[in-house]
Scaffold this motif. Structure first.
Motif, PDB file in Angstrom:
ATOM      1  N   ARG A 237       1.040  -1.680  -0.082  1.00 49.65           N
ATOM      2  CA  ARG A 237      -0.027   0.538  -0.118  1.00 49.65           C
ATOM      3  C   ARG A 237       0.779   1.096  -0.012  1.00 49.65           C
ATOM      4  N   PHE A 238       0.226   2.126  -1.203  1.00 47.48           N
ATOM      5  CA  PHE A 238       1.169   3.402  -0.750  1.00 47.48           C
ATOM      6  C   PHE A 238       0.063   4.498  -0.897  1.00 47.48           C
ATOM      7  N   GLY A 239       0.687   5.736   0.071  1.00 48.70           N
ATOM      8  CA  GLY A 239      -0.498   6.495  -0.341  1.00 48.70           C
ATOM      9  C   GLY A 239      -1.161   6.568   0.963  1.00 48.70           C
ATOM     10  N   GLY A 240      -2.997   7.149   0.658  1.00 47.62           N
ATOM     11  CA  GLY A 240      -4.349   6.927   1.327  1.00 47.62           C
ATOM     12  C   GLY A 240      -5.535   7.389   0.990  1.00 47.62           C
ATOM     13  N   GLN A 241      -6.099   7.666   1.513  1.00 42.51           N
ATOM     14  CA  GLN A 241      -7.320   8.058   1.423  1.00 42.51           C
ATOM     15  C   GLN A 241      -7.309   9.735   1.445  1.00 42.51           C
ATOM     16  N   VAL A 242      -6.507  10.056   1.724  1.00 44.49           N
ATOM     17  CA  VAL A 242      -6.906  11.689   2.328  1.00 44.49           C
ATOM     18  C   VAL A 242      -5.413  12.316   0.820  1.00 44.49           C
TER      19      VAL A 242
END
Length: 406
Positions: free
Chosen positions: A184-189
């Motif tokens: 997983r890389f980054g996020g949801q914001v």
């Protein structure tokens, strides 16, 4: 969330393929099979990895699985007055933008392909093949673009120079690499980027670095008003005008020139759009006709793109004067994107693009022996090799889609 057992099944498939050095063809809707190098290997179907995982209209963020139809995402956004601002092309089955949303596919909460073996035996479910064993894409009417393919291809539509490219809207991504590891890389914001932004690396990688499972994208509100103007201009004057407009505070969201016709789309508040239209001049285009025109450019259903001849995509400096190349041209992105239909050889075209500060891609058709993408310098090729080695050490993920030896 995607069920753990389903991810484990897919991961095991990748690990087994890596052990056997067996190439995998990562494929969702198959709408971008024509793009890049030959499509070959055992088909790894991501089309059933579908469903919108999370959508927060107030946060301007959507997260969906890779196999989710692009249309499904766009419909969900349109219902909330939002959009994918980079206008990704489908290159597959797509209904009228004015059709009601009800008939379109709805989000699927469960991963419907969990019970299926994604790695099919040779000859089963692989689709038609040519004499070299490469997969032949099905016809447009039998295909539907997916979100994963949208990200992997990294292609954007007419709004790209004014809103940004696919990579600019990437917030996070979940992938399985060539070792079968779940990453997983980054996020949801929007305020989560620190260090190297690997999620953006997946945009345009054509599946050579990992199997995309989920994507989080930034979205934007739909414009409250749009208007398209048509001006009669020669090529040189059109290029000059588009660059002049780019230096002014105008609500331009698309430009396109072909055969003496220069189209410009204005988007925003009605007052601002009408004021800008008066400054630019030209004849207003009826909304339905304008929609067909921009959709034709985005989906390459415009008559310019018809035919079997080679289609080249030249990304160059927007201020570049008319190129001294044979064949018909269509100009987008304020002069920075030149579509060229020509039988000229690859070296001539790429030399012209390089001289203009850019590069050339053989987008469709033609002789691909000279490569689809612009040859890389030794330094850039080394970077590509290093990335491939880290994410796919066995070289099994979509081998040859970008460069023959990657």
């Amino acid at each position: 969330m995607i069920p753990d057992r389903a991810v484990e099944q897919l991961s095991e498939t990748i690990r087994e393929a890596a052990k056997q050095k067996r190439p995998l063809c990562i494929r969702g809707g198959g709408t971008k099979d024509f793009y890049g190098g030959p499509v070959h290997g055992y088909k790894l179907n991501t089309g059933d990895f579908r469903g919108i995982v999370a959508y927060e209209p107030t946060e301007l963020v959507i997260t969906a699985r890779a196999g989710t139809p692009l249309l499904e995402v766009e419909v969900a956004l349109r219902e909330k007055g939002q959009m994918l601002a980079f206008e990704p092309p489908h290159f597959g089955e797509i209904p009228s933008p004015h059709a009601p949303p009800a008939p379109h596919p709805r989000p699927s909460p469960e991963w419907r392909g969990a019970a299926r073996d994604p790695l099919l035996p040779s000859g089963e479910g692989q689709g038609m093949r040519d004499r070299e064993g490469n997969i032949v894409p099905p016809e447009r009417k039998n295909r539907m673009a997916t979100l994963g393919g949208c990200v992997a291809a990294g292609l954007s539509g007419p709004r790209r120079p004014y809103a940004g490219a696919v990579r600019d809207f990437m917030l996070g991504v979940r992938v399985l690499d060539g070792k079968g590891d779940d990453l997983r890389f980054g996020g949801q914001v929007m305020k989560n980027v620190a260090g190297y932004d690997v999620s953006r690396l997946m945009a345009g990688s054509l599946g050579t670095l990992g199997v995309v499972l989920e994507v989080s994208l930034k979205v934007l509100p739909l414009p409250t008003f749009e208007s398209t103007l048509l001006l009669k201009r020669g090529e040189a004057e059109a290029i000059s005008l588009m660059n002049e407009w780019a230096a002014r505070p105008l609500p331009i969201t698309a430009t396109a020139w072909r055969d003496g016709d220069l189209g410009v789309r204005l988007s925003g508040a009605r007052v601002a759009v009408e004021a800008a239209a008066k400054k630019l001049g030209g004849a207003p285009v009826a909304p339905d006709q304008a929609q067909r025109f921009w959709t034709g450019i985005r989906e390459q259903t415009d008559p310019f793109f018809s035919g079997e001849g080679p289609l080249w995509r030249l990304s160059i400096k927007s201020t570049t004067p008319p190129l001294a190349l044979s064949g018909a041209q269509l100009i987008e992105w304020g002069g920075a994107l030149r579509w060229l239909r020509t039988a000229a050889d690859a070296k001539t075209i790429r030399d012209a693009a390089a001289h203009a500060g850019g590069h050339a891609t053989l987008f469709r058709g033609g002789d691909r022996s000279a490569g689809v993408f612009q040859p890389l310098s030794p330094v850039l090729m080394k970077l590509h090799r290093n990335l491939k080695q880290v994410f796919d050490p066995s070289g099994i993920l979509n081998p040859g889609r970008m460069y023959p030896d990657l």
